[in-house]
Design a protein around this motif. Structure first.
Motif, PDB file in Angstrom:
ATOM      1  N   TYR A 160      -1.465  16.268  11.408  1.00 33.52           N
ATOM      2  CA  TYR A 160      -1.523  15.205  12.204  1.00 33.52           C
ATOM      3  C   TYR A 160      -1.544  15.569  13.725  1.00 33.52           C
ATOM      4  O   TYR A 160      -2.444  14.899  14.549  1.00 33.52           O
ATOM      5  CB  TYR A 160      -0.345  14.200  12.281  1.00 33.52           C
ATOM      6  CG  TYR A 160       0.130  13.752  10.829  1.00 33.52           C
ATOM      7  CD1 TYR A 160      -0.878  13.593   9.791  1.00 33.52           C
ATOM      8  CD2 TYR A 160       1.339  13.452  10.556  1.00 33.52           C
ATOM      9  CE1 TYR A 160      -0.638  13.072   8.457  1.00 33.52           C
ATOM     10  CE2 TYR A 160       1.672  13.140   9.250  1.00 33.52           C
ATOM     11  CZ  TYR A 160       0.597  12.691   8.153  1.00 33.52           C
ATOM     12  OH  TYR A 160       0.928  12.391   7.103  1.00 33.52           O
ATOM     13  N   TYR A 216       3.365   4.325  10.318  1.00 30.52           N
ATOM     14  CA  TYR A 216       4.254   3.973   9.095  1.00 30.52           C
ATOM     15  C   TYR A 216       5.452   4.576   8.791  1.00 30.52           C
ATOM     16  O   TYR A 216       6.376   3.892   8.314  1.00 30.52           O
ATOM     17  CB  TYR A 216       3.138   4.214   7.798  1.00 30.52           C
ATOM     18  CG  TYR A 216       2.898   5.797   7.808  1.00 30.52           C
ATOM     19  CD1 TYR A 216       3.597   6.628   7.058  1.00 30.52           C
ATOM     20  CD2 TYR A 216       1.699   6.198   8.382  1.00 30.52           C
ATOM     21  CE1 TYR A 216       3.396   7.999   6.916  1.00 30.52           C
ATOM     22  CE2 TYR A 216       1.263   7.552   8.259  1.00 30.52           C
ATOM     23  CZ  TYR A 216       2.052   8.531   7.534  1.00 30.52           C
ATOM     24  OH  TYR A 216       1.587   9.739   7.334  1.00 30.52           O
ATOM     25  N   TYR A 217       5.566   5.604   9.823  1.00 29.65           N
ATOM     26  CA  TYR A 217       7.114   6.329   9.476  1.00 29.65           C
ATOM     27  C   TYR A 217       8.118   5.352  10.419  1.00 29.65           C
ATOM     28  O   TYR A 217       9.129   5.241   9.700  1.00 29.65           O
ATOM     29  CB  TYR A 217       7.167   7.687  10.102  1.00 29.65           C
ATOM     30  CG  TYR A 217       6.546   8.703   9.342  1.00 29.65           C
ATOM     31  CD1 TYR A 217       7.139   9.114   7.834  1.00 29.65           C
ATOM     32  CD2 TYR A 217       5.453   9.332   9.883  1.00 29.65           C
ATOM     33  CE1 TYR A 217       6.336  10.154   7.370  1.00 29.65           C
ATOM     34  CE2 TYR A 217       4.737  10.260   9.022  1.00 29.65           C
ATOM     35  CZ  TYR A 217       5.085  10.660   7.815  1.00 29.65           C
ATOM     36  OH  TYR A 217       4.452  11.634   7.150  1.00 29.65           O
TER      37      TYR A 217
HETATM   38 FE    FE Z   1       2.604  11.248   6.719  1.00 30.50          FE
END
Ligand code: FE
Length: 334
Positions: A160, A216-217
């Motif tokens: 990421y 989303y975390y």
């Molecule tokens: Fe992830």
């Protein structure tokens, strides 16, 4: 006899193309794919078999199986990984007007070998008690003196962050990118963390005030603990020359394998995934945003507000990944 054989042969060909069972190699876990695959089977009668594993082993497996692979499609997260699969020759180019119409150009391979199906933003998270949102502006500005000993980041080993820095390389050039990332490293309040969750925990615990996380975390954590003093900020919304052109987004996406036994059925499935209701379901299962801009975000993600995405094609995240890794290594981003 000859006619009977021919008939049998034709029947064989027909049943193969009609009752095509599709096989997906997926780095996404079963919980995030099974409901949506099941829905497709219910609607079309096409069974979908899947094998889940980490992307490394899946790519290795595809390479090893070569032309005899049972896999029709590869599903994985991060354009860096999809680019890698395409680069290894494991994905075939797909021409589809449906996919071109439903999915924005920056979220898919220009050569049609992979298509982003859901969006995750990698954005700024901050402590809502200790930081005024007005103090935040861009990714680049997190390297400014104001954030000395106040920044937390996840390790540079995670794709990421490699994709984020790769996009900066594409848009800011190597010198400016290196200065920005060196600024981040100089502002770190703690050594880089193993996960986005640890970054948010460190902010809550008072070790730092700002960080970068995938949305989303944040969504998962806040769903469990809505009382936490954490907020998201959308940076680079008014981009100037020499800055990222919007919020850095990445995708989870799919491509048709080079040796897919059922390429036509695979493309049909991809097209189905690019429209309603699949888009809403596919994104909603992991608190992501639909890649198709015509499909509305679910209630939780919509609550975070709208934002302008960086419009540069995500293929750059793959193309410049190795350079990004070298740069982060040079400036001591561990
Ligand atoms: Fe992830």
């Amino acid at each position: 006899m000859r006619t009977a054989l021919l008939a049998l042969l034709l029947l064989g060909i027909c049943t193969r193309s009609l009752a095509a069972e599709l096989t997906v190699y997926s780095s996404r876990i079963e919980d995030l794919i099974k409901p949506i695959f099941g829905r497709y089977t219910a609607e079309t009668g096409t069974p979908i078999r899947f094998i889940t594993d980490k992307e490394g082993p899946l790519l290795q497996r595809l390479r090893a199986e070569g032309a005899s692979t049972p896999a029709d499609l590869l599903l994985t997260v991060d354009a860096g990984n999809l680019w890698q699969a395409a680069q290894l020759g494991l994905l075939q180019p797909v021409q589809s007007e449906v996919l071109a119409a439903n999915l924005p150009a920056h979220l898919r391979d220009p050569e049609g070998r992979w298509f982003g199906l859901s969006i995750r933003a990698r954005t700024v998270v901050y402590h809502s008690g200790r930081v005024q949102p007005g103090a935040l502006s861009t990714y680049e500005a997190l390297g400014d003196a104001r954030w000395k000993d106040r920044l937390c980041l996840r390790t540079s080993k995670k794709v990421y962050n490699q994709s984020l820095v790769a996009m900066m390389l594409a848009e800011l050039g190597p010198q400016r990118t290196e200065a920005v990332v060196a600024g981040w490293v100089g502002n770190l309040a703690a050594p880089p963390f193993a996960s986005d969750n640890e970054v948010m925990e460190a902010i809550v615990a008072g070790r730092c005030d700002v960080g970068l996380v995938n949305t989303y975390y944040y969504g998962r954590l806040m769903r469990q603990r809505p009382e936490l003093p954490l907020k998201l900020f959308w940076p680079n919304q008014d981009p100037a020359e020499g800055e990222l052109g919007g919020v850095h987004v990445n995708v989870s996406g799919m491509g048709v394998t080079t040796h897919s036994p059922h390429p036509e059925a695979a493309v049909k499935f991809l097209e189905w995934l690019s429209q309603r209701p699949a888009q809403a379901l596919f994104a909603g299962l992991n608190l992501e945003f639909p890649a198709n801009p015509a499909v509305e975000a679910d209630a939780i993600t919509a609550n975070w507000g709208t934002f302008t995405q960086d419009p540069v094609n995500l293929a750059e995240a793959g193309r410049r990944q190795a350079e990004a890794v070298r740069l982060m290594d040079r400036v001591g981003y561990r």
